[in-house]
Structure formats: structure tokens, C-alpha cells
Design a protein around this motif. Structure first.
Motif, PDB file in Angstrom:
ATOM      1  N   GLN A 381      -6.491 -94.207  86.743  1.00 22.28           N
ATOM      2  CA  GLN A 381      -6.191 -92.801  86.470  1.00 22.28           C
ATOM      3  C   GLN A 381      -7.427 -91.910  86.594  1.00 22.28           C
ATOM      4  N   ALA A 382      -8.550 -92.338  86.013  1.00 29.15           N
ATOM      5  CA  ALA A 382      -9.759 -91.507  86.040  1.00 29.15           C
ATOM      6  C   ALA A 382     -10.310 -91.375  87.457  1.00 29.15           C
ATOM      7  N   THR A 383     -10.347 -92.470  88.200  1.00 33.35           N
ATOM      8  CA  THR A 383     -10.888 -92.417  89.557  1.00 33.35           C
ATOM      9  C   THR A 383     -10.024 -91.552  90.459  1.00 33.35           C
ATOM     10  N   ALA A 384      -8.706 -91.658  90.312  1.00 32.97           N
ATOM     11  CA  ALA A 384      -7.820 -90.825  91.127  1.00 32.97           C
ATOM     12  C   ALA A 384      -8.058 -89.344  90.860  1.00 32.97           C
ATOM     13  N   ALA A 385      -8.190 -88.969  89.589  1.00 26.31           N
ATOM     14  CA  ALA A 385      -8.439 -87.558  89.262  1.00 26.31           C
ATOM     15  C   ALA A 385      -9.770 -87.092  89.822  1.00 26.31           C
ATOM     16  N   ASP A 386     -10.796 -87.958  89.755  1.00 26.99           N
ATOM     17  CA  ASP A 386     -12.108 -87.583  90.287  1.00 26.99           C
ATOM     18  C   ASP A 386     -12.062 -87.373  91.795  1.00 26.99           C
ATOM     19  N   LEU A 387     -11.411 -88.281  92.504  1.00 28.66           N
ATOM     20  CA  LEU A 387     -11.372 -88.170  93.960  1.00 28.66           C
ATOM     21  C   LEU A 387     -10.534 -86.984  94.422  1.00 28.66           C
ATOM     22  N   LEU A 388      -9.533 -86.617  93.647  1.00 28.00           N
ATOM     23  CA  LEU A 388      -8.698 -85.482  94.033  1.00 28.00           C
ATOM     24  C   LEU A 388      -9.425 -84.149  93.880  1.00 28.00           C
ATOM     25  N   THR A 389     -10.507 -84.118  93.107  1.00 27.04           N
ATOM     26  CA  THR A 389     -11.208 -82.844  92.909  1.00 27.04           C
ATOM     27  C   THR A 389     -11.852 -82.326  94.187  1.00 27.04           C
TER      28      THR A 389
END
Length: 689
Positions: A381-389
Motif C-alpha cells: 500500500q505505501a509503495t503504491a501511493a509513493d509511486l503514484l505521486t
């Protein structure tokens, strides 16, 4: 290599220490089986030379020789141990307790003949090259360290296909170009306004960039298909259900891959139900989802069907939650398949196929177990949110004061080195005074000069350490250095690599100049300003002076421009570099704009703005100012050529700037702008974080 000889020496010593006692005990037994009786003593006095007494004498002699050998080995080991302990107290680079204990034990057992705690190769003599292409194996992370394969890379929190990873890196580079395009020069202040300090990108993006840099794709490898084409080829028509522990991680990977494909090629789009978005990114995911281009959030399946029918061309991926109406989902799957799209259900799919999803990203079709299992992107979840930024539109509100920024470091002044605490024994010898001059140049290609001659630095990681410490005059601790140089790798595996890199670097500099350039105090490393000068520090000092001066500002601004020959670490792609490089460039642009605004001669202002455009050819404000000056001079043809060339430059980089024409034409009617009245910016938010 010395370790085979050391191992052989250890085996010989162990054989000499353990072999004779075992042989004597096995063949003869102990030398003395007890106290001799009176009768035995009398018999020995009457006839001392018997076979039994001679055997006992030889046995005792053999045991004495073995004791002498054991005593010699013990004394030798203790001497080595004491000498090594005394030397370790003088080493300015401390190691953890475990590394110290292992080094002391290795020195005692293996008989090390030189005082060393690393396996660094011999120091090369100074040469005219600043950095040799040959690098030791431990200079940088190897592909095994980052689990790189031909088809993808592993980063903390997931696995990405190579095409998706390259799309992330390209989106990050495009984000920085948009930031450069949208920056407006501002008056110089000691620390700069909040807008002058760009925020760092999330650590997950730095890990992707570093991994791709360390393991580039082979030059002869065929170009992989884009992410969306690969997804459509893998996912079956008629809807697909995902079950198993990898369902949600694969769902996040689908979300990222489809949006990145839409970011690079505006054709693909993606729709997702609000419940599915919450399952993937958490309860606070909707604000991020609203800022993602090519993403449509619908309340339920009833709202998704008309949206699919209205998209032209209708290439999309639909993500829905498991608890949905079967009839609506079946109708939506049919419409999506008819329009060359795909429907994915996060759970079992009763009217279509349901595949098992593994945490590694592999999908298994239970109806055809013989088929190869395709592998999709998986993210937590955290990595996906970071990459989407990297593809999200900026926040509509002002960034929080807690957002980490990269302030321009203040100029440092030489100060005496703090003495280390005294230890047992005689005082440590100090190096002899050296009259050599050391200068670190990081504006441009990083180079360490000794008496104006470049020093060969074998390890690329060592060059990065020098540049990082130059950009942080107050120093950095072990965690900061390892996180910056080797992002995304576990720290426990990097501490030894950092110590080896620093030891090799300090030894190279000390051998060439006799100076200790890198200090280590309270677990912080810093460059010693008494022994080395840095061009970046001179630029910092010029900026601080120009921001605080009240007289002769023009001279102070010009000093900033003169102190900036090139970008910070030009040509390097280190992930930690972009925020510091950008804030440094912005302060120089501020000085160029201030010089041009203060100039009464339009020709001189034209030259100054051309210099600013040369520093940052992507900045829209500088180009608008330059177009205004050319228009004021009556050279409309040159102004049009400059403007069209700038638009082509942005288009080649993938930056769409549809508002630039309006910005330039509207500001050209008012003439050259001043700092208090800069050219009007586009009201539409740029596509940058």
C-alpha cells in the motif's frame, strides 16, 4: 588473495596444537599415571636406564616441547591482539563492536602482518584522471543486491516489470522538468521562500531510479511492449477474478501500470469503484485518486457502464470490489470486452474466470495448470501511493510546513577539529604539516584537486560520498549516507560497504596529500574546511552575502552568477541529487533575473537573460522575459523563433505547455517585467507534485 594462505596457516597451527597430544595420548597414554611409590623410586635409583624409564623421559620431553609450542602461539596471538587493539584506538573511522571484535580475532588467529580492517585494494598513485572506470566489486550495489532480472526489478514493497519501472523513472524525470518550467524567479533572501525549495520525491522512487542505474537494460535487448498492451494481452476478456494472497498487491500493480501507460500515451484510461480504491490504497486514498490523470472514480458498477460507453477510444481497465451485483458486473464485462478493455474483480468471479494470485505477482489459471504463469506488478500500500505521486496533479492547497524541503546550506567557516578523548598509552602521532592545497569541485563534473591536479578516485561510491558531504556542510551520519547512496537496500547490509568506501577514500587522499579531509565526530562525517575548499561553499557564501547586503546588490548578484560554472554534479543521476541541484539552480536564476531587472540597458539585459536561459533552458518565466526584451528591441522575428524553439524543446521532452503562448503574448504587451510584477502565470495547475 591472502585468505587461502591465512586459512592454511590456521590449519597448520591447529594441527600442531591438537595433533601431538592426541597421538601421545592414543599411543602412550598420559606421561604420569600417578605419584610413584617408594618401591618404584628405589628401583629407578638402582637401575635408572630401563626401557620403561626411557619411554617415560621421551614422553615427558614431547609434552614439554608441545607446551613450549603452545606457549609461543599464545604469546604471539596476545601480542598481535594487543598491537591491533592499540592501533584500532588510533583509527579515526570507528567500527561497530562486532566489526572490531572480528577484526581483532582475525588479526590474532590468521597472523595478519599489516594493520588493516578492510579488504580494499592497494592505493593507486595520483594521476591526471579524476576517476578511473575500473571499480571494485563492492563499490556499488550489484544486480544481486537489488534482485534485478531481465524482466523486472525488486524494490522495497514490491516487484515491477522493467517497462513499468522505466515508466516510473521517466515520470520522475518529467516531474523535475515541469518544476523547472514552472519556477518563477524571486528576490533573494537568506533561506529563500517556501516555494523555492522543491520537495523530495518518496524513497520508493529513489530506489527505482537507483536500481535502473545500477542494472541498465542490455543494449541488444528487444524493446518490451508498453504496460497497457502487456496487460491487455495477459488479462482474459469477459472479466477476471483475482483470489489469493496476491490479489490486492496485483490490483495495486494494475492501477499503477495502467495509469503510467496513460501518462505516457493519453489513449488508455482506467475506471475504479470507490470501494475498490479503498481496498487497494486505504481509507484515505480518495484525495490521491482525484489527482490522478486518466483515472475515473465511480460509486458503483451502474455508473461505470455509461462511462465505458462514452470513452473514445475505449481502451481501459476496470477495477471493482468483490461485493458487487453480478448482473451489473456481467453487463459491464461485456461492454468492456466489446470496447477492447478488461474488467478485473478483486475476489472470485462467478460468471467468468477466477485466477489464483501469488504474492510474487504470478497468476495461475486453475482450469489450465499447464499454461505458463504470467507475472504482473505487485506493490504494497505505501509503495503504491509513493509511486503514484509522480503522475498526480499537485495538491490544491499550500504544502504542510512538515513537508521535507532542501534548504540551501549556509556557508561554513574553518574551525579547529575537536580532539578525540585520550586513551591508554602514548599520545597518537599527528601527521606532518602539509602545504598542499585541496579543492573539491562539484559544480560540473565532481573532481578532487590536489595542487590543481585531479586525484584518481577508484570507487564511484566514494565520489558520491564527496559530493554528498559537499552538499551538506554540516555533515551526515551513517544512516543518511547509506540511504542516499544505496537507496532501497537494507541498512544492515550497507554499513560495512560504507566503511570500506570511506576507508579507501580517506586512505587515497591521505596517501596523496597527508591530510585528513573527512572528519568523523559523534557518528557524523563532514569535510574538514581547514583542509579542503569547495566551490559549492563559495556559491553558498555568495548567495548569503547577496541576500543580506544592502549596498551594491548588483555586484553581489554578479558574484553568484560568476560562481556557478555548471550544474551540481553535472551528468550524474544520483537520486538524492535532484532537490539540491534544483534549489541551487533556482538561486542562480534568481540572481540572473535580478540582474536583468536592474539593468537599464536592454542589450545588457538581453545578454543576462540569455545566460539565465543557458542555465535552465526549460524555465518558462526566463523565456517569457527574454521574449519581452526582444520584442522591446523590435526584433519580433527573433522573439518568435525563440518562442517556437522553446515549445519544440518542451514537446521533445514530453511536456505539454498549452498555456505558454497565452503567457508570452499577454506579457509582451507590457514590456520587460520587474521582480515586483513578474509575468502572469497560467492559472491551470501544472502536472507536478
Amino acid at each position: 588473495m591472502r585468505w587461502p594462505r591465512q586459512l592454511m596457516s590456521l590449519l597448520v597451527v591447529l594441527a600442531l596444537l591438537a595433533g601431538p597430544p592426541m597421538v601421545l595420548l592414543f599411543l602412550i597414554g598420559p606421561p604420569v599415571s600417578g605419584r610413584p611409590s617408594t618401591k618404584q623410586v628405589q628401583a629407578w635409583v638402582q637401575q635408572p636406564l630401563t626401557e620403561q624409564t626411557l619411554t617415560a623421559a621421551l614422553t615427558i620431553g614431547a609434552w614439554l616441547l608441545w607446551l613450549l609450542l603452545a606457549y609461543t602461539v599464545t604469546v604471539r596471538a596476545l601480542t598481535r591482539l594487543q598491537a591491533t587493539a592499540a592501533w584500532l584506538r588510533q583509527v579515526p573511522l570507528p567500527t561497530p563492536l562486532q566489526a572490531t571484535a572480528s577484526g581483532m580475532a582475525g588479526a590474532a588467529v590468521f597472523g595478519v602482518t599489516t594493520h588493516t580492517v578492510t579488504t580494499a585494494p592497494p592505493q593507486p598513485p595520483p594521476s591526471s584522471a579524476a576517476e578511473t572506470p575500473e571499480q571494485p566489486a563492492d563499490a556499488n550495489p550489484t544486480p544481486d543486491d537489488r534482485a534485478v532480472s531481465d524482466d523486472g526489478i525488486t524494490v522495497p514493497g514490491g516487484w515491477l516489470p522493467r517497462d513499468t519501472a522505466e515508466s516510473v523513472a521517466a515520470a520522475a524525470a518529467l516531474l523535475w522538468l515541469r518544476r523547472r518550467r514552472d519556477y518563477q524567479p524571486r528576490p533573494l533572501t537568506p533561506n529563500g521562500p517556501e516555494e523555492a525549495h522543491p520537495a523530495r520525491l518518496p524513497p520508493a522512487i529513489a530506489a527505482v531510479q537507483a536500481t535502473l542505474t545500477d542494472a541498465p537494460a542490455p543494449s541488444n535487448a528487444p524493446a518490451p511492449p508498453d504496460s497497457f498492451t502487456a496487460l491487455v494481452a495477459v488479462l482474459p476478456t469477459g472479466g477476471l477474478g483475482l483470489t489469493g494472497p496476491g490479489a490486492l498487491p496485483i490490483g495495486r500493480g494494475l492501477l499503477l501500470s495502467a495509469l503510467l501507460a496513460g501518462h505516457r500515451h493519453p489513449t488508455p484510461t482506467l475506471a475504479i469503484t470507490k470501494a475498490a480504491l479503498t481496498d487497494l490504497l486505504g481509507p484515505h486514498a480518495e484525495p490521491l485518486g482525484r489527482r490522478l490523470p486518466q483515472l475515473t472514480i465511480v460509486e458503483g458498477l451502474g455508473d461505470a457502464t455509461p462511462h465505458v460507453e462514452s470513452v473514445d477510444p475505449p481502451r481501459m481497465v476496470i477495477l471493482v470490489e468483490n461485493d458487487c451485483d453480478t448482473d451489473d458486473a456481467t453487463r459491464l464485462a461485456g461492454v468492456t470486452a466489446a470496447n477492447a478493455g478488461r474488467l478485473v474483480v478483486l475476489g472470485s468471479w462467478p460468471t467468468g474466470q477466477t485466477w489464483h494470485a501469488e504474492p510474487t505477482g504470478h497468476l495461475h489459471d486453475p482450469t489450465h495448470p499447464e499454461n505458463p504463469a504470467p507475472r504482473l506488478c505487485v506493490l504494497d500500500q505505501a509503495t503504491a501511493a509513493d509511486l503514484l505521486t509522480v503522475i498526480a496533479h499537485p495538491e490544491p492547497t499550500t504544502p504542510s510546513p512538515a513537508t521535507p524541503h532542501t534548504p540551501l546550506p549556509k556557508a561554513v567557516t574553518p574551525r579547529p577539529r575537536l580532539p578525540r578523548q585520550s586513551t591508554r598509552g602514548a599520545p597518537h602521532p599527528r601527521p606532518t604539516a602539509s602545504h598542499q592545497r585541496l579543492h573539491l569541485r562539484v559544480l560540473g563534473r565532481p573532481t578532487l584537486l590536489i595542487d590543481d591536479e585531479p586525484l584518481t578516485i577508484r570507487r564511484s561510491a566514494a565520489v558520491q560520498v564527496l559530493a554528498f558531504l559537499a552538499a551538506h556542510p554540516n555533515g551526515a551520519d551513517t544512516r543518511q549516507l547509506t540511504a542516499a547512496i544505496w537507496p532501497g537496500l537494507p541498512r544492515h547490509s550497507l554499513t560495512g560497504r560504507l566503511y570500506t568506501t570511506l576507508s579507501d577514500l580517506r586512505g587515497t587522499i591521505r596517501t596523496a596529500s597527508g591530510l585528513h579531509v573527512i572528519e568523523h565526530t559523534d557518528d557524523r562525517y563532514r569535510l574538514n574546511p581547514a583542509h579542503v575548499t569547495v566551490d559549492l561553499w563559495h556559491l553558498h557564501a555568495a548567495v548569503q552575502h547577496a541576500a543580506t547586503t544592502v549596498t551594491d546588490s548588483t555586484t553581489a548578484w554578479q558574484a553568484i552568477r560568476d560562481a556557478y560554472p555548471a550544474d551540481l554534479a553535472a551528468g550524474r543521476t544520483w537520486p538524492w541529487l535532484d532537490p539540491i541541484r534544483e534549489v541551487t539552480r533556482r538561486r542562480v536564476i534568481d540572481a540572473c533575473a535580478a540582474l536583468a531587472d536592474a539593468e537599464n540597458d536592454s542589450q545588457r539585459a538581453l545578454i543576462l537573460l540569455q545566460g539565465g536561459v543557458h542555465i535552465d533552458p526549460y524555465n518558462a518565466d526566463l523565456h517569457a522575459r527574454l521574449v519581452n526584451v526582444l520584442t522591446a528591441l523590435g526584433d519580433n522575428e527573433a522573439a518568435d523563433q525563440l518562442h517556437n524553439r522553446y515549445l519544440r524543446t518542451l514537446a521533445q521532452e514530453g511536456i505539454d505547455d498549452e498555456a505558454l503562448d497565452h503567457r508570452a503574448t499577454s506579457s509582451s504587451s507590457t514590456g520587460r517585467s520587474s521582480p515586483s510584477h513578474p509575468p502572469e502565470r497560467n492559472a491551470a495547475p501544472p502536472s507536478a507534485v
